[in-house]
Design a protein around this motif. Structure first.
Motif, PDB file in Angstrom:
ATOM      1  N   ALA A 148       0.838  -1.206   0.000  1.00 50.08           N
ATOM      2  CA  ALA A 148       0.000   0.000   0.000  1.00 50.08           C
ATOM      3  C   ALA A 148       0.870   1.251   0.000  1.00 50.08           C
ATOM      4  CB  ALA A 148      -0.921  -0.008   1.223  1.00 50.08           C
ATOM      5  N   GLU A 149       1.911   1.232   0.794  1.00 47.47           N
ATOM      6  CA  GLU A 149       2.847   2.357   0.857  1.00 47.47           C
ATOM      7  C   GLU A 149       3.535   2.566  -0.491  1.00 47.47           C
ATOM      8  OE1 GLU A 149       7.079   3.312   3.120  1.00 47.47           O
ATOM      9  OE2 GLU A 149       5.696   1.854   3.998  1.00 47.47           O
ATOM     10  N   CYS A 150       3.953   1.473  -1.121  1.00 44.22           N
ATOM     11  CA  CYS A 150       4.579   1.559  -2.444  1.00 44.22           C
ATOM     12  C   CYS A 150       3.621   2.171  -3.456  1.00 44.22           C
ATOM     13  CB  CYS A 150       5.011   0.176  -2.929  1.00 44.22           C
ATOM     14  SG  CYS A 150       6.481  -0.495  -2.144  1.00 44.22           S
ATOM     15  N   GLU A 151       2.386   1.673  -3.486  1.00 45.40           N
ATOM     16  CA  GLU A 151       1.406   2.177  -4.441  1.00 45.40           C
ATOM     17  C   GLU A 151       1.162   3.674  -4.224  1.00 45.40           C
ATOM     18  OE1 GLU A 151       0.571   0.536  -6.910  1.00 45.40           O
ATOM     19  OE2 GLU A 151       0.097  -1.558  -6.490  1.00 45.40           O
ATOM     20  N   TYR A 152       1.090   4.071  -2.973  1.00 39.96           N
ATOM     21  CA  TYR A 152       0.884   5.479  -2.649  1.00 39.96           C
ATOM     22  C   TYR A 152       2.050   6.326  -3.138  1.00 39.96           C
ATOM     23  CZ  TYR A 152       0.511   9.708   0.203  1.00 39.96           C
ATOM     24  OH  TYR A 152       0.454  11.009   0.630  1.00 39.96           O
ATOM     25  N   LYS A 153       3.259   5.874  -2.876  1.00 35.45           N
ATOM     26  CA  LYS A 153       4.447   6.623  -3.287  1.00 35.45           C
ATOM     27  C   LYS A 153       4.589   6.670  -4.809  1.00 35.45           C
ATOM     28  CE  LYS A 153       6.427   7.699   0.702  1.00 35.45           C
ATOM     29  NZ  LYS A 153       6.862   9.069   1.077  1.00 35.45           N
ATOM     30  N   VAL A 159      -5.476   2.148  -5.323  1.00 34.80           N
ATOM     31  CA  VAL A 159      -4.975   0.800  -5.030  1.00 34.80           C
ATOM     32  C   VAL A 159      -4.320   0.770  -3.653  1.00 34.80           C
ATOM     33  CG1 VAL A 159      -3.444  -1.052  -5.802  1.00 34.80           C
ATOM     34  CG2 VAL A 159      -4.645   0.354  -7.479  1.00 34.80           C
ATOM     35  N   ALA A 160      -3.617   1.848  -3.311  1.00 31.81           N
ATOM     36  CA  ALA A 160      -2.969   1.936  -2.003  1.00 31.81           C
ATOM     37  C   ALA A 160      -3.994   1.817  -0.881  1.00 31.81           C
ATOM     38  CB  ALA A 160      -2.201   3.250  -1.890  1.00 31.81           C
ATOM     39  N   TRP A 161      -5.097   2.578  -0.999  1.00 37.00           N
ATOM     40  CA  TRP A 161      -6.139   2.530   0.025  1.00 37.00           C
ATOM     41  C   TRP A 161      -6.783   1.148   0.112  1.00 37.00           C
ATOM     42  CZ3 TRP A 161      -7.190   5.568   3.960  1.00 37.00           C
ATOM     43  CH2 TRP A 161      -6.751   6.902   3.935  1.00 37.00           C
ATOM     44  N   GLN A 162      -6.995   0.516  -1.022  1.00 41.74           N
ATOM     45  CA  GLN A 162      -7.609  -0.814  -1.031  1.00 41.74           C
ATOM     46  C   GLN A 162      -6.752  -1.828  -0.276  1.00 41.74           C
ATOM     47  OE1 GLN A 162      -8.338  -1.812  -5.156  1.00 41.74           O
ATOM     48  NE2 GLN A 162      -9.534   0.049  -5.500  1.00 41.74           N
ATOM     49  N   ASN A 163      -5.447  -1.772  -0.497  1.00 38.31           N
ATOM     50  CA  ASN A 163      -4.557  -2.703   0.199  1.00 38.31           C
ATOM     51  C   ASN A 163      -4.522  -2.432   1.696  1.00 38.31           C
ATOM     52  OD1 ASN A 163      -3.246  -4.614  -1.686  1.00 38.31           O
ATOM     53  ND2 ASN A 163      -2.568  -2.766  -2.725  1.00 38.31           N
ATOM     54  N   ALA A 164      -4.432  -1.166   2.066  1.00 39.02           N
ATOM     55  CA  ALA A 164      -4.396  -0.835   3.490  1.00 39.02           C
ATOM     56  C   ALA A 164      -5.692  -1.252   4.185  1.00 39.02           C
ATOM     57  CB  ALA A 164      -4.157   0.662   3.666  1.00 39.02           C
ATOM     58  N   LEU A 183      -3.367   8.476   4.006  1.00 35.64           N
ATOM     59  CA  LEU A 183      -2.978   7.077   3.795  1.00 35.64           C
ATOM     60  C   LEU A 183      -1.839   6.662   4.701  1.00 35.64           C
ATOM     61  CD1 LEU A 183      -0.906   4.971   2.163  1.00 35.64           C
ATOM     62  CD2 LEU A 183      -3.342   4.443   2.269  1.00 35.64           C
ATOM     63  N   LEU A 184      -0.767   7.444   4.780  1.00 40.18           N
ATOM     64  CA  LEU A 184       0.374   7.050   5.604  1.00 40.18           C
ATOM     65  C   LEU A 184      -0.004   7.025   7.080  1.00 40.18           C
ATOM     66  CD1 LEU A 184       3.371   8.895   3.893  1.00 40.18           C
ATOM     67  CD2 LEU A 184       2.685   6.496   3.674  1.00 40.18           C
ATOM     68  N   GLN A 185      -0.836   7.977   7.510  1.00 43.13           N
ATOM     69  CA  GLN A 185      -1.305   7.990   8.894  1.00 43.13           C
ATOM     70  C   GLN A 185      -2.204   6.787   9.159  1.00 43.13           C
ATOM     71  OE1 GLN A 185      -1.279  10.625   6.856  1.00 43.13           O
ATOM     72  NE2 GLN A 185       0.288  11.890   7.869  1.00 43.13           N
ATOM     73  N   TYR A 186      -3.002   6.430   8.176  1.00 46.58           N
ATOM     74  CA  TYR A 186      -3.886   5.267   8.259  1.00 46.58           C
ATOM     75  C   TYR A 186      -3.063   3.990   8.438  1.00 46.58           C
ATOM     76  CZ  TYR A 186      -7.866   2.293   6.694  1.00 46.58           C
ATOM     77  OH  TYR A 186      -8.883   1.369   6.597  1.00 46.58           O
ATOM     78  N   VAL A 187      -2.042   3.834   7.592  1.00 47.39           N
ATOM     79  CA  VAL A 187      -1.152   2.673   7.683  1.00 47.39           C
ATOM     80  C   VAL A 187      -0.431   2.656   9.028  1.00 47.39           C
ATOM     81  CG1 VAL A 187       0.947   1.620   6.738  1.00 47.39           C
ATOM     82  CG2 VAL A 187      -0.857   2.417   5.198  1.00 47.39           C
TER      83      VAL A 187
END
Length: 243
Positions: A148-153, A159-164, A183-187
């Motif tokens: 998720a972090e990779c997709e976000y970056k 896709v990042a949100w879906q994985n997280a 997203l990063l705070q969520y993760v």
């Protein structure tokens, strides 16, 4: 043995930066003259090492808890995750992503049950009994959140949100608290609330720029102090700035 050394050295680098990096056992004389190898040089060497040994490892589920052989002869997935961690730590998310995707696509692990891929075992001994406990080192939850972090970056926000969210739902992270919007705070909250015993959260906080805020640190505290006895032991050992 090379893979276990790589795991240890990577985690040491995330904590101390440059470290003593030994490729062979020191002699009595040389042990008093050990110096620090730069973070970049250690990580460069670990990348090369992991890329070279992945083809030699077996493609299988890493059954660390039921097969004693898997404690010593790890699967390709263990090396893939470590290599991805190193790439992410160095802000090379495009290189990390395929290794994480491969671990997930193999389908050996499940978010909704025991998702541990590799763990360290220790014994808890009391007067009445002795039991084995585990400290998770690599989990499918960690892999999915890293993806998720990779997709976000890499700009793939949806896709990042879906994985997280897959991990948050499996772990029921936000059943009693409000989920953060970023997203990063969520993760980070998933890792903190639902994966508190997993090694690697400090590296995540450092590479995403969240460490100072979430842990209330100053810049110099992003590296731990070199233990005083190590500095006393070798005349070539230096202390991290600020200590």
């Amino acid at each position: 043995l090379s893979l276990f050394n790589a795991i240890a050295y990577y985690n040491m680098v995330t904590v101390w930066g440059g470290i003593p990096y030994l490729k062979e056992s020191p002699t009595v004389d040389s042990s008093y003259n050990i110096f620090r190898t730069s973070e970049a040089d250690v990580l460069n060497d670990l990348q090369t090492l992991l890329e070279s040994i992945i083809p030699e490892l077996e493609e299988k589920k890493n059954s660390y808890d039921t097969n004693i052989n898997d404690v010593f002869f790890c699967s390709k997935d263990v090396a893939r995750i470590l290599l991805a961690d190193i790439y992410m730590y160095r802000n090379n998310y495009s290189k990390a992503k395929p290794y994480l995707e491969k671990v997930i696509s193999n389908g050996y692990y499940n978010l909704n049950s025991n998702d541990v891929i590799m763990a360290y075992q220790y014994s808890v001994i009391t007067r009445a009994s002795s039991t084995n406990e585990y400290v998770p080192l690599f989990t499918l939850s960690d892999v999915t959140l890293s993806l998720a972090e990779c997709e976000y970056k890499l700009g793939n926000t949806n896709v990042a949100w879906q994985n997280a969210k897959k991990v948050a739902d499996a772990k029921q992270t936000f059943s009693n608290i409000t989920a953060p919007e970023g997203l990063l705070q969520y993760v980070s909250q998933i890792r903190k609330v639902s994966m508190s015993t997993t090694i690697g959260r400090f590296a995540f906080l450092k590479r995403t720029g969240l460490a100072k805020q979430e842990l209330n640190l100053q810049d110099y505290q992003l590296l731990f102090p070199i233990p005083a006895n190590e500095i006393m032991y070798s005349s070539n050992m230096t202390q991290n700035p600020g200590y």
